[in-house]
Design a protein around this motif. Structure first.
Motif, mmCIF file in Angstrom:
data_model
loop_
_atom_site.group_PDB
_atom_site.id
_atom_site.type_symbol
_atom_site.label_atom_id
_atom_site.label_comp_id
_atom_site.label_asym_id
_atom_site.label_seq_id
_atom_site.Cartn_x
_atom_site.Cartn_y
_atom_site.Cartn_z
ATOM 1 N N THR A 1 0.810 -1.213 0.000
ATOM 2 C CA THR A 1 0.000 0.000 0.000
ATOM 3 C C THR A 1 0.847 1.269 0.000
ATOM 4 N N ALA A 2 2.121 1.168 0.367
ATOM 5 C CA ALA A 2 2.998 2.341 0.343
ATOM 6 C C ALA A 2 3.224 2.843 -1.076
ATOM 7 N N ARG A 3 3.026 1.972 -2.064
ATOM 8 C CA ARG A 3 3.226 2.371 -3.461
ATOM 9 C C ARG A 3 2.251 3.465 -3.897
ATOM 10 N N PHE A 4 1.121 3.569 -3.193
ATOM 11 C CA PHE A 4 0.086 4.525 -3.583
ATOM 12 C C PHE A 4 0.157 5.820 -2.775
ATOM 13 N N SER A 5 1.213 5.975 -1.993
ATOM 14 C CA SER A 5 1.416 7.194 -1.207
ATOM 15 C C SER A 5 2.369 8.122 -1.957
ATOM 16 N N PRO A 6 1.908 9.305 -2.414
ATOM 17 C CA PRO A 6 2.784 10.219 -3.161
ATOM 18 C C PRO A 6 4.035 10.611 -2.376
ATOM 19 N N GLY A 7 3.885 10.875 -1.070
ATOM 20 C CA GLY A 7 5.042 11.265 -0.268
ATOM 21 C C GLY A 7 6.065 10.154 -0.166
ATOM 22 N N THR A 8 5.575 8.927 0.027
ATOM 23 C CA THR A 8 6.490 7.792 0.129
ATOM 24 C C THR A 8 7.185 7.539 -1.201
ATOM 25 N N ARG A 9 6.448 7.655 -2.298
ATOM 26 C CA ARG A 9 7.056 7.464 -3.619
ATOM 27 C C ARG A 9 8.149 8.510 -3.883
ATOM 28 N N ALA A 10 7.902 9.747 -3.478
ATOM 29 C CA ALA A 10 8.905 10.801 -3.672
ATOM 30 C C ALA A 10 10.164 10.505 -2.860
ATOM 31 N N TYR A 11 9.962 10.053 -1.626
ATOM 32 C CA TYR A 11 11.108 9.684 -0.781
ATOM 33 C C TYR A 11 11.893 8.531 -1.412
#
Length: 342
Positions: free
Chosen positions: A186-196
């Motif tokens: 589910t982290a794949r769908f988090s914009p902030g996590t993807r940017a990090y």
């Protein structure tokens, strides 16, 4: 020093025109550029350049009182003249190295004393305050030399947590520390996590994701591990005992071997597969009779989103209740259900 063009050389890397001019100077009491140019069929510029090189090397000297006339010098004398300052510089640099080494050695007892104090720390330490947990992690990161392993459950991470982590992690990566990180799908769908993830992957970090809950864990150089505390997100346990740290690292490696690479570019096929894997996990947890809250936590979703997925599961099965859905899943398994619904 005279600037040289790329010209033919004789063995040893000496320019052939320099050799010719030096040989000519040896045959004369004194020479000028014009005389060397005429005798050797050179341009005046080439003769000037060669004399300049020979002068830098100490192989000729200006005739006293005659700036434009040069006299050949014995190479052994030239070596003494040219190399003596270099040798003196080397001796001075060596002396500086030794003095610096002695100064640094005075700090060794301080380091050893601190090391001895650190070795006396408890093999297991509970830190119950979030500020102190973050300070400890920052300290361990600054001391990390080779490798850091991290696994972060709960889907996408909060913006303030990522803001704190990115600078710390980039510093480690820039000094050559290897980094591997595990998230849930589910982290794949988090914009902030993807940017990090994009920032740290550009510096060499590896990131993967899993369908199910992973252990909250950090391992630094396989010497110190930090693990989460059940039902208390503000606390952590620090492990220094080597067997426990190695066990924590082995748990990470097992999860890592089952995880999928975190791709930075959206891929419809990949997303479809991740979606199916997520539903399969929800189906499995549903068949185990777990509550919505527990299932949501396990897969890293909010309770509302999890309930929407559960409703889709029940509808997809054609079940009339959660109990019937659980029975159907237990009988046929998700693979059969997914196959029949295609």
């Amino acid at each position: 020093m005279v600037k040289r063009d790329n010209r033919d050389t004789v063995p040893g890397g000496v320019e052939s025109v320099d050799t010719d001019v030096y040989r000519y100077a040896l045959s004369k009491p004194a020479v000028t550029s014009a005389e060397a140019a005429t005798a050797l069929n050179l341009s005046l510029e080439a003769a000037d350049e060669a004399l300049g090189v020979l002068l830098d090397m100490g192989l000729i000297r200006r005739l006293e009182g005659r700036v434009s006339r040069f006299v050949a010098v014995n190479p052994e004398m030239a070596a003494e003249t040219v190399l003596a300052p270099l040798e003196q510089t080397i001796r001075e640099q060596y002396a500086l190295v030794e003095r610096t080494r002695e100064r640094l050695a005075r700090f060794a007892p301080l380091y050893e004393a601190e090391n001895s104090r650190s070795e006396g720390l408890a093999p297991i330490e509970l830190i119950e305050d979030l500020v102190n947990v973050r300070a400890a992690i920052a300290r361990f990161a600054e001391d990390c030399d080779e490798e850091v392993l991290t696994s972060q459950p709960g889907g996408g991470r909060k913006a303030e947590v990522l803001a704190e982590a990115v600078g710390r992690d980039e510093r480690m990566l820039k000094r050559g520390v290897r980094m591997r990180t595990l998230y849930q799908h589910t982290a794949r769908f988090s914009p902030g996590t993807r940017a990090y993830v994009e920032r740290v992957m550009k510096l060499g970090a590896e990131v993967r994701t899993l369908d199910d809950q992973v252990m909250r864990l950090l391992v630094f150089d396989r010497k110190i591990a930090v693990i989460g505390v059940r039902n208390n997100l503000n606390a952590a346990v620090v492990l220094r005992e080597s067997n426990l740290v190695q066990f924590a690292a082995a748990v990470f490696e097992l999860a890592w071997s089952r995880a999928d690479p975190f791709l930075l570019r959206w891929d419809n096929q990949e997303l479809a597969e991740i979606g199916e894997e997520l539903k399969a996990t929800i189906f499995r947890l549903l068949s185990e009779g777990l509550t919505d809250q527990v299932i949501a936590k396990r897969v890293g979703l909010s309770v509302r989103t999890c309930r929407r997925h559960i409703a889709e599961v029940i509808q997809r099965l054609g079940a009339e209740s959660r109990f019937q859905a659980g029975y159907m899943l237990g009988s046929g398994g998700w693979e059969a259900v997914a196959r029949d619904s295609r």
